[in-house]
Design a protein around this motif. Structure first.
Motif, PDB file in Angstrom:
ATOM      1  N   LEU A 184       2.344  -4.433   4.295  1.00 13.24           N
ATOM      2  CA  LEU A 184       2.329  -3.240   3.434  1.00 13.24           C
ATOM      3  C   LEU A 184       0.905  -2.805   3.097  1.00 13.24           C
ATOM      4  CD1 LEU A 184       5.246  -4.195   0.998  1.00 13.24           C
ATOM      5  CD2 LEU A 184       5.236  -2.234   2.583  1.00 13.24           C
ATOM      6  N   LEU A 185       0.042  -3.798   2.869  1.00 14.08           N
ATOM      7  CA  LEU A 185      -1.344  -3.452   2.531  1.00 14.08           C
ATOM      8  C   LEU A 185      -2.071  -2.827   3.717  1.00 14.08           C
ATOM      9  CD1 LEU A 185      -2.468  -6.552   0.379  1.00 14.08           C
ATOM     10  CD2 LEU A 185      -1.863  -4.261  -0.424  1.00 14.08           C
ATOM     11  N   LYS A 186      -1.638  -3.226   4.926  1.00 16.96           N
ATOM     12  CA  LYS A 186      -2.334  -2.727   6.122  1.00 16.96           C
ATOM     13  C   LYS A 186      -1.811  -1.380   6.619  1.00 16.96           C
ATOM     14  CE  LYS A 186      -4.237  -6.858   8.276  1.00 16.96           C
ATOM     15  NZ  LYS A 186      -3.962  -7.956   9.229  1.00 16.96           N
ATOM     16  N   THR A 187      -0.571  -1.053   6.267  1.00 15.28           N
ATOM     17  CA  THR A 187       0.035   0.126   6.897  1.00 15.28           C
ATOM     18  C   THR A 187      -0.686   1.421   6.525  1.00 15.28           C
ATOM     19  OG1 THR A 187       2.058   1.363   7.302  1.00 15.28           O
ATOM     20  CG2 THR A 187       1.775   0.543   5.086  1.00 15.28           C
ATOM     21  N   LYS A 188      -0.779   2.295   7.524  1.00 11.41           N
ATOM     22  CA  LYS A 188      -1.368   3.619   7.278  1.00 11.41           C
ATOM     23  C   LYS A 188      -0.283   4.678   7.430  1.00 11.41           C
ATOM     24  CE  LYS A 188      -6.240   2.975   8.137  1.00 11.41           C
ATOM     25  NZ  LYS A 188      -6.341   1.511   8.190  1.00 11.41           N
ATOM     26  N   VAL A 233     -10.308  -4.673  -6.619  1.00  8.85           N
ATOM     27  CA  VAL A 233      -9.913  -4.359  -5.253  1.00  8.85           C
ATOM     28  C   VAL A 233     -11.084  -3.703  -4.528  1.00  8.85           C
ATOM     29  CG1 VAL A 233      -8.275  -3.038  -3.855  1.00  8.85           C
ATOM     30  CG2 VAL A 233      -7.547  -4.009  -6.054  1.00  8.85           C
ATOM     31  N   GLY A 234     -11.412  -4.236  -3.351  1.00  7.67           N
ATOM     32  CA  GLY A 234     -12.497  -3.650  -2.561  1.00  7.67           C
ATOM     33  C   GLY A 234     -13.822  -4.362  -2.767  1.00  7.67           C
ATOM     34  N   LEU A 235     -13.768  -5.593  -3.259  1.00  9.75           N
ATOM     35  CA  LEU A 235     -15.007  -6.375  -3.407  1.00  9.75           C
ATOM     36  C   LEU A 235     -15.610  -6.624  -2.025  1.00  9.75           C
ATOM     37  CD1 LEU A 235     -13.571  -8.975  -5.944  1.00  9.75           C
ATOM     38  CD2 LEU A 235     -15.524  -7.468  -6.414  1.00  9.75           C
ATOM     39  N   PRO A 236     -16.934  -6.648  -1.918  1.00 11.67           N
ATOM     40  CA  PRO A 236     -17.525  -6.877  -0.592  1.00 11.67           C
ATOM     41  C   PRO A 236     -17.089  -8.227  -0.029  1.00 11.67           C
ATOM     42  CG  PRO A 236     -19.219  -6.751  -2.332  1.00 11.67           C
ATOM     43  CD  PRO A 236     -17.921  -6.417  -2.975  1.00 11.67           C
ATOM     44  N   GLY A 237     -16.539  -8.198   1.169  1.00 13.50           N
ATOM     45  CA  GLY A 237     -16.124  -9.439   1.814  1.00 13.50           C
ATOM     46  C   GLY A 237     -14.694  -9.860   1.468  1.00 13.50           C
ATOM     47  N   GLN A 238     -13.986  -9.052   0.690  1.00  7.75           N
ATOM     48  CA  GLN A 238     -12.609  -9.409   0.287  1.00  7.75           C
ATOM     49  C   GLN A 238     -11.629  -9.089   1.426  1.00  7.75           C
ATOM     50  OE1 GLN A 238     -11.175  -6.908  -2.927  1.00  7.75           O
ATOM     51  NE2 GLN A 238     -10.274  -8.676  -3.967  1.00  7.75           N
ATOM     52  N   SER A 239     -10.764 -10.043   1.761  1.00  7.72           N
ATOM     53  CA  SER A 239      -9.831  -9.813   2.856  1.00  7.72           C
ATOM     54  C   SER A 239      -8.473  -9.343   2.333  1.00  7.72           C
ATOM     55  CB  SER A 239      -9.639 -11.111   3.646  1.00  7.72           C
ATOM     56  OG  SER A 239      -9.010 -12.067   2.807  1.00  7.72           O
ATOM     57  N   VAL A 240      -7.712  -8.723   3.232  1.00  7.38           N
ATOM     58  CA  VAL A 240      -6.352  -8.293   2.884  1.00  7.38           C
ATOM     59  C   VAL A 240      -5.504  -9.516   2.532  1.00  7.38           C
ATOM     60  CG1 VAL A 240      -4.287  -7.190   3.834  1.00  7.38           C
ATOM     61  CG2 VAL A 240      -6.516  -6.240   4.312  1.00  7.38           C
ATOM     62  N   GLU A 241      -5.741 -10.621   3.250  1.00  6.10           N
ATOM     63  CA  GLU A 241      -4.984 -11.861   2.983  1.00  6.10           C
ATOM     64  C   GLU A 241      -5.204 -12.308   1.541  1.00  6.10           C
ATOM     65  OE1 GLU A 241      -6.758 -11.307   5.700  1.00  6.10           O
ATOM     66  OE2 GLU A 241      -5.165 -11.367   7.206  1.00  6.10           O
ATOM     67  N   SER A 242      -6.451 -12.238   1.078  1.00 11.75           N
ATOM     68  CA  SER A 242      -6.722 -12.716  -0.283  1.00 11.75           C
ATOM     69  C   SER A 242      -6.136 -11.761  -1.323  1.00 11.75           C
ATOM     70  CB  SER A 242      -8.212 -12.962  -0.505  1.00 11.75           C
ATOM     71  OG  SER A 242      -8.894 -11.762  -0.756  1.00 11.75           O
ATOM     72  N   LEU A 243      -6.055 -10.469  -0.982  1.00 14.27           N
ATOM     73  CA  LEU A 243      -5.410  -9.525  -1.908  1.00 14.27           C
ATOM     74  C   LEU A 243      -3.914  -9.850  -2.022  1.00 14.27           C
ATOM     75  CD1 LEU A 243      -7.267  -6.255  -0.850  1.00 14.27           C
ATOM     76  CD2 LEU A 243      -7.365  -7.327  -3.106  1.00 14.27           C
ATOM     77  N   ALA A 244      -3.324 -10.243  -0.893  1.00 15.43           N
ATOM     78  CA  ALA A 244      -1.908 -10.661  -0.926  1.00 15.43           C
ATOM     79  C   ALA A 244      -1.771 -11.911  -1.797  1.00 15.43           C
ATOM     80  CB  ALA A 244      -1.420 -10.923   0.496  1.00 15.43           C
TER      81      ALA A 244
END
Ligand code: SAH
Length: 354
Positions: free
Chosen positions: A18-22, A196-207
């Motif tokens: 869901l986080l990746k979908t455009k 959200v959007g910290l430098p170096g933050q991955s989508v995995e870590s947001l999940a």
């Protein structure tokens, strides 16, 4: 999303997807489900929490924050206890039911004095009190709870361990989690959150952040974009995107169901309609700034913060208009946690006793 996912059972894999979908339709559908979940569990009422930023002194040196102790260019201030009380009085005059006392980590405010302030606000103003003052020893959290504090906000900021370490030269992730568990044990309504959007933050870590909100069963979740501050080491990095923030708010709503989620000032700062959009995809709280005019511009955790030049009355009427335009209403109850472990609070709400 299948029906069980819509009910909040989302795997890490699904959250990442869901986080990746455009795909616009898919995103729109996500927002719709989040809005429906918000309506089901929280209703159409929006809770207003008046925030007083009472000191911008900080003993920490977090890389992203304009209040960091190494920022010698910031003009520092401390409000007196009497000024804080007078400002809390204003909160009450504006009919807000909660006052949030926020500051940098400033040990100049001794716990004994904070307790006196908390007691006075409770006794004379009957407001719910939320503290957001950073890490303190367990015993200090304990006496402030006994004095009458109801809630505590302490964002975990990011669940990515190495990133947490890089961003917080003098904090430990384990301590953060420890503080959150103490606060819960002590009976606070507890809020965590992330940037959200910290430098170096991955989508995995947001999940992982979202799954942590669920695991900790937090009562409140604050989600905002990272906004680079020109007087910090992260000055040349990028601002977090509105789309990512809205998606995370939406998924957090779906998985936490009845947590209180604010449309943060930071989301209103990166987009003029940011707060309205957040309120339409899961958020149910607004935190109007009631810090006295003369201090506001100096509480610069990030630049270009909105509502710096308006006074509290103007903020209030702007927010009333916003709430009305969304077809929602302003709550008149305290807006305590709806989590099961606090079942007595709802009764208190009805009887109007904080
Ligand atoms: N000392 C308190 C209050 C910190 S300021 C505490 O530690 O809880 C409140 C929040 O501002 C932080 O939790 C952080 O998420 C946010 N913040 C700080 N710097 C920021 C930045 N550059 N961009 C966006 N949010 C920021």
């Amino acid at each position: 999303m299948n029906p069980s996912e819509e009910e909040g059972t989302l795997s890490k894999r699904k959250i990442i997807e869901l986080l990746k979908t455009k795909n616009k339709e898919e995103v729109y559908r996500l927002y719709q489900i989040a809005d429906k979940t918000r309506k089901k569990y929280m209703g159409d009422e929006i809770h207003l929490r008046g925030i007083i930023e009472f000191s911008n002194y900080c003993r920490r040196d977090c890389l992203y924050c304009g209040l960091r102790r190494s920022n010698a260019r910031l003009h520092r201030y401390r409000m007196t206890f009497s000024e804080i009380f007078q400002t809390a009085l204003k909160t009450q005059t504006l009919n807000f039911k909660t006052v949030v006392l926020q500051s940098g980590e400033d040990p100049a405010y001794r716990v004994e004095d904070l307790c006196l302030l908390i007691k006075k606000i409770k006794k004379e103003l009957h407001l719910a009190i939320t503290l957001c003052i950073g890490e303190r020893p367990r015993q200090e959290y304990e006496v402030m709870k006994e004095a009458g504090a109801d809630r505590f906000l302490l964002k975990h900021e990011t669940s990515d361990y190495p990133l947490y370490k890089r961003l917080h030269p003098d904090l430990f992730y384990e301590d953060r989690l420890k503080c959150l568990s103490w606060l819960k044990e002590l009976g606070y309504q507890v809020g965590s959150g992330n940037m959200v959007g910290l430098p170096g933050q991955s989508v995995e870590s947001l999940a992982e952040d979202i799954l942590l909100f669920k695991k900790l069963d937090v009562d409140m979740v604050g989600i905002g974009p990272f906004i680079p501050h020109y007087d910090t080491p992260l000055r040349n990095t990028k601002t977090g995107s509105l789309d990512a923030v809205l998606k995370i708010i939406a998924i957090a709503r779906i998985v936490t169901k009845n947590a209180h989620i604010p449309a943060t000032t930071a989301v209103g700062t990166i987009d003029p309609l940011g707060r309205q959009k957040a309120l339409q995809c899961g958020a149910n709280v607004i935190m109007p700034n009631i810090t006295p005019q003369k201090y506001r511009r100096d509480y610069q955790i990030y630049p270009d913060k909105i509502c710096i030049f308006e006074d509290a009355e103007d903020c209030h009427s702007c927010i009333q208009g916003m709430v009305k335009s969304l077809g929602r209403t302003i709550a008149s109850s305290f807006g305590h946690s709806l989590k099961k472990r606090f079942k007595n609070l709802e009764e208190k709400d009805e009887k109007n006793i904080p």
